[in-house]
Write a protein that holds these residues in place. Structure first.
Motif, PDB file in Angstrom:
ATOM      1  N   GLY A  71       0.846  -1.261  -0.056  1.00  0.00           N
ATOM      2  CA  GLY A  71       0.014   0.010  -0.022  1.00  0.00           C
ATOM      3  C   GLY A  71       0.738   1.463  -0.049  1.00  0.00           C
ATOM      4  N   ASP A  72       2.184   1.165   0.191  1.00  0.00           N
ATOM      5  CA  ASP A  72       3.038   2.320   0.292  1.00  0.00           C
ATOM      6  C   ASP A  72       3.630   2.605  -1.148  1.00  0.00           C
ATOM      7  N   TYR A  73       3.264   1.823  -2.115  1.00  0.00           N
ATOM      8  CA  TYR A  73       3.954   1.779  -3.300  1.00  0.00           C
ATOM      9  C   TYR A  73       2.912   1.940  -4.741  1.00  0.00           C
ATOM     10  N   ALA A  74       3.167   2.675  -5.580  1.00  0.00           N
ATOM     11  CA  ALA A  74       2.521   2.330  -6.848  1.00  0.00           C
ATOM     12  C   ALA A  74       3.186   1.117  -7.650  1.00  0.00           C
ATOM     13  N   ILE A  75       2.343   0.538  -8.429  1.00  0.00           N
ATOM     14  CA  ILE A  75       2.944  -0.622  -9.150  1.00  0.00           C
ATOM     15  C   ILE A  75       2.809  -0.728 -10.612  1.00  0.00           C
ATOM     16  N   ALA A  76       3.826  -0.831 -11.360  1.00  0.00           N
ATOM     17  CA  ALA A  76       3.682  -0.851 -12.629  1.00  0.00           C
ATOM     18  C   ALA A  76       4.072  -2.477 -13.168  1.00  0.00           C
ATOM     19  N   THR A 117      11.305   5.185 -17.542  1.00  0.00           N
ATOM     20  CA  THR A 117      12.730   4.637 -17.318  1.00  0.00           C
ATOM     21  C   THR A 117      12.345   3.334 -16.039  1.00  0.00           C
ATOM     22  N   THR A 118      13.455   2.274 -16.193  1.00  0.00           N
ATOM     23  CA  THR A 118      13.165   1.186 -15.662  1.00  0.00           C
ATOM     24  C   THR A 118      13.914   1.733 -14.119  1.00  0.00           C
ATOM     25  N   GLY A 119      15.041   2.597 -14.077  1.00  0.00           N
ATOM     26  CA  GLY A 119      15.523   3.161 -13.209  1.00  0.00           C
ATOM     27  C   GLY A 119      14.843   3.818 -12.178  1.00  0.00           C
ATOM     28  N   ALA A 120      13.504   3.926 -12.446  1.00  0.00           N
ATOM     29  CA  ALA A 120      12.570   4.990 -11.566  1.00  0.00           C
ATOM     30  C   ALA A 120      11.968   4.067 -10.430  1.00  0.00           C
ATOM     31  N   TYR A 121      12.058   2.892 -10.681  1.00  0.00           N
ATOM     32  CA  TYR A 121      11.576   2.004  -9.801  1.00  0.00           C
ATOM     33  C   TYR A 121      12.193   1.268  -8.768  1.00  0.00           C
TER      34      TYR A 121
END
Length: 126
Positions: free
Chosen positions: A30-35, A109-113
């Motif tokens: 619940g603390d994270y957006a998921i992509a 960008t993948t580095g954002a995660y």
């Protein structure tokens, strides 16, 4: 340990539907957006969909808008991607990723995660 486990991939005919899942552990979902991202052989990994931590917003790549739906069940620590009207060009390994930026904006960008899991193969036959 932080884990994101993608599953549910398989073979489907063009025009068909498939649901893939991302089961998480080791962090508070619940603390994270998921992509969801995907990567086909020889191609760069591309963002597909994202859902905010509070399920308040969703963002999709133009290529899947109207066909894919992302959802989450924080109680089950799981995020889903419902794929409809599948096309051969949707064939790829699909990965889920967690983003501490909770807004639900699909960042390119993948580095954002912060966290990544192993992918699940989706194959769409013509």
């Amino acid at each position: 340990d932080v884990q994101l486990q993608a599953s549910g991939g398989g073979l489907v005919h063009s025009g068909g539907s498939l649901r893939i899942s991302c089961a998480t552990s080791g962090f508070t979902l619940g603390d994270y957006a998921i992509a969801w991202f995907r990567q086909a052989p020889g191609n760069e990994r591309e963002g597909v969909a994202c859902i905010s931590s509070a399920d308040g917003s969703r963002d999709y790549a133009d290529s899947v808008k109207g066909r894919f739906t992302i959802s989450r069940d924080n109680a089950k620590n799981t995020v889903y991607l419902y794929m409809n009207g599948l096309k051969p060009q949707d064939t790829a390994v699909y990965y889920c990723a967690a983003d501490g930026n909770k807004a639900g904006i699909l960042r390119k960008t993948t580095g954002a995660y912060d966290f990544w899991g192993q992918g699940t193969q989706v194959t769409v036959s013509s």
